[in-house]
Write a protein that holds these residues in place. Structure first.
Motif, PDB file in Angstrom:
ATOM      1  N   ARG A  94       0.875  -1.158   0.000  1.00  0.00           N
ATOM      2  CA  ARG A  94       0.000   0.000   0.000  1.00  0.00           C
ATOM      3  C   ARG A  94       0.915   1.211   0.000  1.00  0.00           C
ATOM      4  NH1 ARG A  94      -2.379   1.519   5.656  1.00  0.00           N
ATOM      5  NH2 ARG A  94      -0.615   1.116   6.992  1.00  0.00           N
ATOM      6  N   ILE A 114       1.569   5.454   0.842  1.00  0.00           N
ATOM      7  CA  ILE A 114       1.168   6.541   1.727  1.00  0.00           C
ATOM      8  C   ILE A 114       2.005   7.762   1.366  1.00  0.00           C
ATOM      9  CG2 ILE A 114       1.089   7.319   4.135  1.00  0.00           C
ATOM     10  CD1 ILE A 114       0.856   4.347   4.942  1.00  0.00           C
ATOM     11  N   TYR A 148       2.135  12.467   1.470  1.00  0.00           N
ATOM     12  CA  TYR A 148       1.634  13.765   1.898  1.00  0.00           C
ATOM     13  C   TYR A 148       1.900  14.797   0.799  1.00  0.00           C
ATOM     14  CZ  TYR A 148       1.872  18.285   4.204  1.00  0.00           C
ATOM     15  OH  TYR A 148       1.720  19.603   4.501  1.00  0.00           O
ATOM     16  N   GLY A 190       1.139  12.665  -1.881  1.00  0.00           N
ATOM     17  CA  GLY A 190      -0.247  12.227  -2.001  1.00  0.00           C
ATOM     18  C   GLY A 190      -0.684  12.125  -3.454  1.00  0.00           C
ATOM     19  N   PRO A 246      -5.746   0.276   3.607  1.00  0.00           N
ATOM     20  CA  PRO A 246      -5.820   1.118   2.407  1.00  0.00           C
ATOM     21  C   PRO A 246      -4.536   1.897   2.164  1.00  0.00           C
ATOM     22  CG  PRO A 246      -6.845   2.238   4.236  1.00  0.00           C
ATOM     23  CD  PRO A 246      -6.448   0.859   4.737  1.00  0.00           C
ATOM     24  N   SER A 247      -4.395   2.378   0.954  1.00  0.00           N
ATOM     25  CA  SER A 247      -3.380   3.389   0.667  1.00  0.00           C
ATOM     26  C   SER A 247      -3.951   4.710   1.177  1.00  0.00           C
ATOM     27  CB  SER A 247      -3.104   3.447  -0.831  1.00  0.00           C
ATOM     28  OG  SER A 247      -2.450   2.262  -1.247  1.00  0.00           O
ATOM     29  N   VAL A 248      -3.059   5.630   1.589  1.00  0.00           N
ATOM     30  CA  VAL A 248      -3.524   6.863   2.228  1.00  0.00           C
ATOM     31  C   VAL A 248      -2.774   8.068   1.668  1.00  0.00           C
ATOM     32  CG1 VAL A 248      -3.877   8.060   4.432  1.00  0.00           C
ATOM     33  CG2 VAL A 248      -3.941   5.560   4.371  1.00  0.00           C
ATOM     34  N   PHE A 287      -2.458  12.347   2.245  1.00  0.00           N
ATOM     35  CA  PHE A 287      -2.749  13.454   3.152  1.00  0.00           C
ATOM     36  C   PHE A 287      -2.541  14.779   2.434  1.00  0.00           C
ATOM     37  CE2 PHE A 287      -1.326   9.958   5.818  1.00  0.00           C
ATOM     38  CZ  PHE A 287      -2.284   9.934   6.817  1.00  0.00           C
ATOM     39  N   LEU A 327      -8.507   3.476  -1.130  1.00  0.00           N
ATOM     40  CA  LEU A 327      -7.728   4.707  -1.043  1.00  0.00           C
ATOM     41  C   LEU A 327      -8.442   5.686  -0.128  1.00  0.00           C
ATOM     42  CD1 LEU A 327      -5.543   6.757  -1.889  1.00  0.00           C
ATOM     43  CD2 LEU A 327      -6.916   7.212  -3.951  1.00  0.00           C
ATOM     44  N   LEU A 328      -7.768   6.108   0.930  1.00  0.00           N
ATOM     45  CA  LEU A 328      -8.288   7.119   1.838  1.00  0.00           C
ATOM     46  C   LEU A 328      -7.523   8.409   1.633  1.00  0.00           C
ATOM     47  CD1 LEU A 328      -8.597   5.175   5.220  1.00  0.00           C
ATOM     48  CD2 LEU A 328     -10.419   5.761   3.618  1.00  0.00           C
ATOM     49  N   GLY A 329      -8.243   9.510   1.639  1.00  0.00           N
ATOM     50  CA  GLY A 329      -7.621  10.820   1.567  1.00  0.00           C
ATOM     51  C   GLY A 329      -8.053  11.635   2.773  1.00  0.00           C
ATOM     52  N   TYR A 330      -7.117  12.335   3.369  1.00  0.00           N
ATOM     53  CA  TYR A 330      -7.405  13.230   4.490  1.00  0.00           C
ATOM     54  C   TYR A 330      -6.908  14.612   4.111  1.00  0.00           C
ATOM     55  CZ  TYR A 330      -8.305   9.072   7.261  1.00  0.00           C
ATOM     56  OH  TYR A 330      -8.821   7.892   7.740  1.00  0.00           O
TER      57      TYR A 330
END
Length: 178
Positions: A56, A58, A60, A64, A85-87, A89, A113-116
């Motif tokens: 996965r 990750i 920023y 990102g 998940p892959s993340v 930021f 895929l999560l995005g913050y």
């Protein structure tokens, strides 16, 4: 792509200049840099999936962007477990063409895929965000630069809102802290 984990380098060096140029790529933040390293990334992901398990990714900010590009172009070599998940930021979004490629992936082939993103961070208003994206916010609004660089998880009181395609917000009580 390993440089991506550090985001944009604002130092007065050749590496810093390259990083800023990658951010300003007219095809999307870091697209050309990603394309130049995609073959090496593909081989690495393939080796990892054979010797261990599917990876996965990750990242920023600019990193990102690389996370999103990897999820679109290298989806077959990424972990499909929704618990891992892959993340991304505070990532800028992708182009319309790449968002369409993401949307054409089936639920079986699309990696989670999560995005913050942080409320007030202007970087995340560039392009279209993909995956499941949550906007993090505090009791007070942050100025754009601080919104981009603040470590939100270290804040005493934090709220998260799920962002949908129409940019309406729905409070996600699973992340409210304080």
């Amino acid at each position: 792509v390993s440089q991506s984990r550090y985001g944009t380098d604002l130092s007065l060096s050749i590496k810093g200049a390259s990083s800023v140029i990658a951010d300003l790529d007219l095809n999307g933040p870091g697209v050309e840099a990603f394309e130049q390293s995609q073959q090496d990334l593909h081989h690495w992901l393939k080796e990892v999936s054979i010797s261990c398990s599917k990876a996965r990714v990750i990242g920023y900010s600019l990193g990102g962007s690389f996370v999103q590009y990897t999820c679109i172009y290298e989806h077959e070599l990424l972990c499909k477990d929704p618990n891992f998940p892959s993340v991304a930021f505070n990532e800028p979004g992708v182009s319309d063409d790449l968002a369409l490629k993401w949307n054409k992936l089936t639920s079986e082939t699309r990696p989670p895929l999560l995005g913050y993103i942080t409320e007030g961070d202007l970087v995340s208003y560039v392009g279209k965000l993909i995956g499941s994206v949550k906007e993090l916010t505090l009791d007070h609004r942050l100025e754009p630069l601080f919104a981009h660089i603040t470590l939100m998880s270290a804040e005493q009181r934090l709220y998260a809102y799920l962002i949908d395609a129409t940019l309406k917000h729905e409070l996600d009580y699973s992340i409210v802290t304080g």
